[in-house]
Design an enzyme around this catalytic site. Structure first.
Site, mmCIF file in Angstrom:
data_model
loop_
_atom_site.group_PDB
_atom_site.id
_atom_site.type_symbol
_atom_site.label_atom_id
_atom_site.label_comp_id
_atom_site.label_asym_id
_atom_site.label_seq_id
_atom_site.Cartn_x
_atom_site.Cartn_y
_atom_site.Cartn_z
ATOM 1 N N LYS A 204 0.589 -1.335 0.095
ATOM 2 C CA LYS A 204 0.051 0.039 -0.014
ATOM 3 C C LYS A 204 0.989 1.194 -0.013
ATOM 4 O O LYS A 204 1.995 1.179 0.246
ATOM 5 C CB LYS A 204 -0.874 -0.087 1.213
ATOM 6 N N ARG A 244 -3.048 -10.466 4.351
ATOM 7 C CA ARG A 244 -3.128 -10.680 3.139
ATOM 8 C C ARG A 244 -2.244 -9.930 2.042
ATOM 9 O O ARG A 244 -1.934 -8.671 2.423
ATOM 10 C CB ARG A 244 -4.589 -9.660 2.946
HETATM 11 N N1 PMM Z 1 -7.626 -4.087 0.650
HETATM 12 C C1 PMM Z 1 -7.662 -3.899 -0.800
HETATM 13 C C2 PMM Z 1 -8.621 -5.106 -1.392
HETATM 14 N N2 PMM Z 1 -9.238 -5.803 -0.507
HETATM 15 N N3 PMM Z 1 -9.469 -6.807 1.657
HETATM 16 C C3 PMM Z 1 -9.430 -6.577 2.988
HETATM 17 N N4 PMM Z 1 -9.967 -7.652 3.722
HETATM 18 N N5 PMM Z 1 -8.319 -5.782 3.546
HETATM 19 C C4 PMM Z 1 -7.921 -4.917 2.723
HETATM 20 O O1 PMM Z 1 -7.167 -3.890 3.313
HETATM 21 C C5 PMM Z 1 -7.992 -4.913 1.444
HETATM 22 C C6 PMM Z 1 -8.947 -5.759 0.758
HETATM 23 C C7 PMM Z 1 -7.134 -3.024 -1.657
HETATM 24 O O2 PMM Z 1 -5.733 -3.643 -1.813
HETATM 25 P P1 PMM Z 1 -5.379 -4.126 -3.540
HETATM 26 O O3 PMM Z 1 -5.887 -3.501 -4.485
HETATM 27 O O4 PMM Z 1 -3.847 -4.263 -3.540
HETATM 28 O O5 PMM Z 1 -5.948 -5.411 -3.610
#
Ligand code: PMM
Length: 281
Positions: A204, A244
């Protein structure tokens, strides 16, 4: 938890796995890299991203979920839509990951209750259209905790069982960099709650800002992954259930290091240690 965005426009890997065969291959790669769960998403949650058409979201994720579940993966579906969640559960997913924690579509909560799926409740303050209102905190850890408790109450009221609930502080969602660092400093406050904790800081922007405050956009993926592995270590040490991440190998190793330290602190020997006679290692 490995991230698999089947989208043309996601935050850090948008476009790369938009093709279904490439997405499935990458899911298998994430498993080989040490991911125990694959988080499949068909809609970018990046600030400013346009909402995807619901049928298109289902078309993107279902074949990928079906194929990876058949290959033995535990699948979580990253969606704010109950219909997409239901289609993914039908195709073999077992975890609903709703970044809006049921606020975008309240039907998500009864779906979780009726299916018996695990449910990730992430701290969320809307679609980021009114940034100034939603980025304001006096005590970010306390406020995120109490707002998550409200979502837990809504989920329990809908019939979701407590053991199925996973909390996520929502790093980067309606939060400035300082809020994300404060949340990471306060992970203990979340681990104390009687639910599993998921931490999702991977690649991020606040990490890129730390590495190169002048030009965060130029920070390489490898450098963002190094910062991510540090977050994994901190999360594991605090007792989080999962992280994640886009690149699971470095995080799996970081978690193994923390596990070895935890065992040593309890006077136990890591199971991976070798005790070859006569060999000083
Ligand atoms: N962040 C993103 C997408 N899905 N799900 C959860 N549970 N927590 C998060 O912080 C989260 C998520 C956005 O990040 P990406 O675009 O790199 O997938």
């Amino acid at each position: 938890m490995g991230v698999l965005n089947v989208t043309p426009d996601s935050f850090s890997d948008g476009g790369r796995y938009f093709d279904q065969a490439a997405a499935i291959a990458h899911g298998l790669e994430l498993m080989a890299g040490g991911a125990d769960i694959i988080d499949v998403g068909g809609e970018s949650t990046r600030p400013g991203a346009a909402r995807v058409d619901p049928d298109e979201e289902i078309r993107r994720v279902v074949p990928v979920v079906r194929e990876l579940a058949a290959a033995g993966a535990v699948i979580s579906i990253d969606t704010m839509r109950a219909a997409t969640g239901a289609a993914a559960l039908e195709a073999g997913a077992t975890i609903l990951n709703d970044v809006s924690s049921g606020q975008s579509e309240p039907a998500m909560l009864p779906l979780a209750a009726q299916s018996g799926a695990d449910l990730v409740l992430m701290h969320w303050r809307g679609y980021l259209s009114d940034k100034h209102a939603v980025y304001t905190y006096r005590d970010v850890v306390g406020e995120v905790r109490s707002e998550l408790r409200e979502r837990v109450t809504a989920a329990l009221d809908a019939g979701v069982s407590a053991q199925r609930i996973i909390l996520d502080p929502g790093l980067g969602f309606a939060k400035h960099a300082e809020h994300n660092w404060q949340l990471l400093a306060g992970l203990d406050e979340f681990v104390q709650l009687p639910y599993r904790l998921l931490v999702a800081g991977s690649r991020k922007r606040f990490l890129a800002r730390l590495i190169d405050p002048q030009d965060p956009g130029s920070v390489s993926e490898a450098d963002r992954d190094a910062a991510t592995a540090a977050i994994t270590a901190v999360s594991a040490r605090a007792g989080a259930w999962a992280v994640r991440v886009h690149e699971p190998r470095a995080s799996a190793i970081a978690a193994a290091v923390v596990h070895a330290i935890d065992l040593a602190g309890r006077d136990q020997v890591p199971t991976t240690s070798h005790h070859d006679e006569g060999t000083a290692r």
